[in-house]
Design an enzyme around this catalytic site. Sequence first.
Site, PDB file in Angstrom:
ATOM      1  N   ALA A  73      40.086  47.107  31.382  1.00 56.15           N
ATOM      2  CA  ALA A  73      41.462  47.437  32.581  1.00 56.15           C
ATOM      3  C   ALA A  73      42.468  47.646  32.194  1.00 56.15           C
ATOM      4  O   ALA A  73      42.743  46.491  31.054  1.00 56.15           O
ATOM      5  CB  ALA A  73      41.329  47.303  33.702  1.00 56.15           C
TER       6      ALA A  73
ATOM      7  N   GLU B 250      29.694  53.021  39.551  1.00 54.40           N
ATOM      8  CA  GLU B 250      30.204  51.856  40.257  1.00 54.40           C
ATOM      9  C   GLU B 250      31.549  52.047  40.917  1.00 54.40           C
ATOM     10  O   GLU B 250      32.196  52.065  40.132  1.00 54.40           O
ATOM     11  CB  GLU B 250      29.493  50.740  39.265  1.00 54.40           C
ATOM     12  CG  GLU B 250      28.286  50.118  39.465  1.00 54.40           C
ATOM     13  CD  GLU B 250      27.102  50.252  40.267  1.00 54.40           C
ATOM     14  OE1 GLU B 250      27.787  49.848  41.420  1.00 54.40           O
ATOM     15  OE2 GLU B 250      26.383  49.897  40.256  1.00 54.40           O
ATOM     16  N   LEU B 251      31.158  52.814  41.941  1.00 54.74           N
ATOM     17  CA  LEU B 251      32.355  53.411  42.233  1.00 54.74           C
ATOM     18  C   LEU B 251      33.260  53.006  43.690  1.00 54.74           C
ATOM     19  O   LEU B 251      32.663  51.576  43.518  1.00 54.74           O
ATOM     20  CB  LEU B 251      32.496  54.605  42.892  1.00 54.74           C
ATOM     21  CG  LEU B 251      31.691  55.481  40.916  1.00 54.74           C
ATOM     22  CD1 LEU B 251      32.216  57.364  41.740  1.00 54.74           C
ATOM     23  CD2 LEU B 251      32.560  55.536  39.988  1.00 54.74           C
TER      24      LEU B 251
ATOM     25  N   TRP C 194      40.053  46.221  37.267  1.00 50.95           N
ATOM     26  CA  TRP C 194      41.183  44.938  36.555  1.00 50.95           C
ATOM     27  C   TRP C 194      40.409  44.026  37.496  1.00 50.95           C
ATOM     28  O   TRP C 194      40.382  43.692  37.328  1.00 50.95           O
ATOM     29  CB  TRP C 194      42.749  45.541  36.977  1.00 50.95           C
ATOM     30  CG  TRP C 194      42.821  46.212  37.841  1.00 50.95           C
ATOM     31  CD1 TRP C 194      42.652  46.906  38.401  1.00 50.95           C
ATOM     32  CD2 TRP C 194      43.090  45.307  38.934  1.00 50.95           C
ATOM     33  NE1 TRP C 194      42.874  47.491  39.340  1.00 50.95           N
ATOM     34  CE2 TRP C 194      42.972  46.823  39.904  1.00 50.95           C
ATOM     35  CE3 TRP C 194      42.610  44.159  39.965  1.00 50.95           C
ATOM     36  CZ2 TRP C 194      43.641  46.406  42.071  1.00 50.95           C
ATOM     37  CZ3 TRP C 194      43.053  44.137  41.518  1.00 50.95           C
ATOM     38  CH2 TRP C 194      43.600  45.193  42.047  1.00 50.95           C
TER      39      TRP C 194
ATOM     40  N   ARG D 101      28.260  42.097  33.639  1.00 53.42           N
ATOM     41  CA  ARG D 101      26.873  43.232  34.063  1.00 53.42           C
ATOM     42  C   ARG D 101      26.603  44.519  33.224  1.00 53.42           C
ATOM     43  O   ARG D 101      26.177  44.722  33.829  1.00 53.42           O
ATOM     44  CB  ARG D 101      27.687  43.386  35.644  1.00 53.42           C
ATOM     45  CG  ARG D 101      26.755  43.881  36.607  1.00 53.42           C
ATOM     46  CD  ARG D 101      27.602  43.750  38.074  1.00 53.42           C
ATOM     47  NE  ARG D 101      28.235  44.829  38.114  1.00 53.42           N
ATOM     48  CZ  ARG D 101      28.622  45.622  39.655  1.00 53.42           C
ATOM     49  NH1 ARG D 101      28.563  44.308  40.554  1.00 53.42           N
ATOM     50  NH2 ARG D 101      29.133  45.717  39.523  1.00 53.42           N
TER      51      ARG D 101
ATOM     52  N   GLU E 182      40.546  52.647  51.278  1.00 50.81           N
ATOM     53  CA  GLU E 182      39.598  51.373  50.554  1.00 50.81           C
ATOM     54  C   GLU E 182      41.065  50.802  50.231  1.00 50.81           C
ATOM     55  O   GLU E 182      42.118  50.844  49.875  1.00 50.81           O
ATOM     56  CB  GLU E 182      39.392  51.663  49.221  1.00 50.81           C
ATOM     57  CG  GLU E 182      38.383  50.953  48.112  1.00 50.81           C
ATOM     58  CD  GLU E 182      38.034  50.783  47.031  1.00 50.81           C
ATOM     59  OE1 GLU E 182      38.589  51.645  46.652  1.00 50.81           O
ATOM     60  OE2 GLU E 182      36.905  49.738  46.901  1.00 50.81           O
TER      61      GLU E 182
ATOM     62  N   CYS F 179      35.395  45.828  45.251  1.00 50.32           N
ATOM     63  CA  CYS F 179      34.649  47.579  46.094  1.00 50.32           C
ATOM     64  C   CYS F 179      33.564  46.685  47.312  1.00 50.32           C
ATOM     65  O   CYS F 179      33.599  47.602  48.412  1.00 50.32           O
ATOM     66  CB  CYS F 179      33.645  47.867  45.342  1.00 50.32           C
ATOM     67  SG  CYS F 179      32.898  46.655  44.210  1.00 50.32           S
TER      68      CYS F 179
ATOM     69  N   LYS G 282      35.663  49.728  27.117  1.00 50.11           N
ATOM     70  CA  LYS G 282      36.932  49.014  27.613  1.00 50.11           C
ATOM     71  C   LYS G 282      37.552  49.668  29.080  1.00 50.11           C
ATOM     72  O   LYS G 282      37.412  49.082  30.008  1.00 50.11           O
ATOM     73  CB  LYS G 282      37.568  50.764  27.298  1.00 50.11           C
ATOM     74  CG  LYS G 282      38.600  51.493  27.560  1.00 50.11           C
ATOM     75  CD  LYS G 282      39.666  52.202  28.028  1.00 50.11           C
ATOM     76  CE  LYS G 282      39.658  52.216  29.904  1.00 50.11           C
ATOM     77  NZ  LYS G 282      40.794  51.040  30.102  1.00 50.11           N
TER      78      LYS G 282
END
Length: 474
Positions: free
Chosen positions: A174, A248-249, A148, A157, A378, A282, A172
Amino acid sequence: MALKTDLYIDGKWVKGSKTVPVRDPSDDSVIAEIQVATEKECDAAVDAAYRAFPEWAKTAPRFRAEILRKAFEIMIAEADSLAEIVSRENGKVLSDAKGEILYAAEFFRWFSEEIVRVQGDFRKSPSGDKRIVVTHQPIGVSLLITPWNFPAGMATRKIGPAIGAGCTVILKPAIETPLTALAIVEILERAGLPKGVVNVVMPTPAGPMVSRMLHDPRVMNLSFTGSTEVGRVLLKEASDRVIRCSMELGGNAPFVVLDDANVDEAVKGLMIAKMRNGGAACTAANRIYVAKKIASEFTTKFAKAMSELRMAPGREPGAQLGASVSKKERDKIADLVSASVKGGAKVETGGVLPEGPGAFYPPTVLSVAKDNEILKHEVFGPVAPIVTFDSDEEAIKLANDSDFGLISYVYSGELGRAIRVSEAIDSGMVAINRGVISDPAAPFGGNKQSGLGREGGFDGIHEFLQTKYIGVEI
Ligand code: NAP
């Protein structure tokens, strides 16, 4: 712009089983009711992508490039209304939302330029009597899952390189922020994208339907952006059919200010690295390591800059910090700050939940010890914990003391020193004397538990291509 709220399958806007509301987190009002996808619609999306794949993969790269280029142009022409959608469903301020749309559109332009340059090669075998032809082919139906926090940027991207490479996709988005993705897909439709190439579904809860699609033998690739926690679950799911994954975490970026840094420049850089997107990035600087010699001046100046930010609903004139995406996300931030203070953190500014409606959390600066609990998490909001250090070696050790390794920031007056420190920090990206380095032309991605693979740059296309070796006897 009329909001799109239906699912998009096989070139048609279709209804699902029921609807769920999308809310504006700055006042909790309902912006739209979106259609929810069940098994039937998720299967139909896979069917459509699978049927469209052979023809799409055969199209000329130039044909695909021109659709992306046209979509880029429409996004730029309609940037203001798209930014409004982003700001309304996500809560971020309009200037951040507009910045995101321009960044997001750039992925369509960048990949429209790059996909006509995918290269193979022709080699001679060491024995001299064979030839090795190496070519790259689209992987096939790809499932794209986005978070989100950048509802436009994370979608383009992935969509840009995927359809550029000749893959067909199921996106899909958020559940809190689907409206932006739907608006972008409608733009791709206007740009001439054939039916079935991009499909969008919004199942909720996401888990069972994503699992179903990952176990469908026609789905060959997963590109996920989101938390490390969910990434881990999806890697396990994807292992059942050994499908390709790009992840991509999460991040927990260190921001290192060496003792020879220009303090004012470093404060300016941190204001961007911490506060772009209200801290919900992130790439957000989350662990601020400052050399003891300059720590007091740095902390005073940074806390002052943070305290002067105007927190208000995203579309209010002059707003600099908007709402978090939901009260749930906002409460996570508040809990982390409370635990940090209980653990000995000193509040330099902020730290108090505002009264009134909306998922707001104020700009907050903490001075903390290097073992304070908040440094392990985080923080997806406007909170900056500052830790002091004595030497470059100690700064590197602290920066590397994390399971994450997405991005790091280093400020120094000497480039060679900054590069030495950057090379010693284990992260996929390092920004030297800059508060932001995200760039569609650069490979974006993380080390350690921050992910697998790279997005953007030329590298991003290869997440959607597989290498084929053709051996030739001569
Ligand atoms: P999230 O909770 O992991 O959700 C991301 C996406 O995964 C959403 O579409 C979500 O759908 C879906 N999802 C959630 N649970 C799932 C499950 N069990 N199975 C399948 N799909 C599932 O992350 P978020 O809170 O949206 O985003 C914040 C995270 O994203 C942060 O950790 C941030 O660092 C990371 N991020 C990383 C990058 C990068 O490039 N490295 C960029 C941006 C964000 P629902 O919304 O329907 O739950």
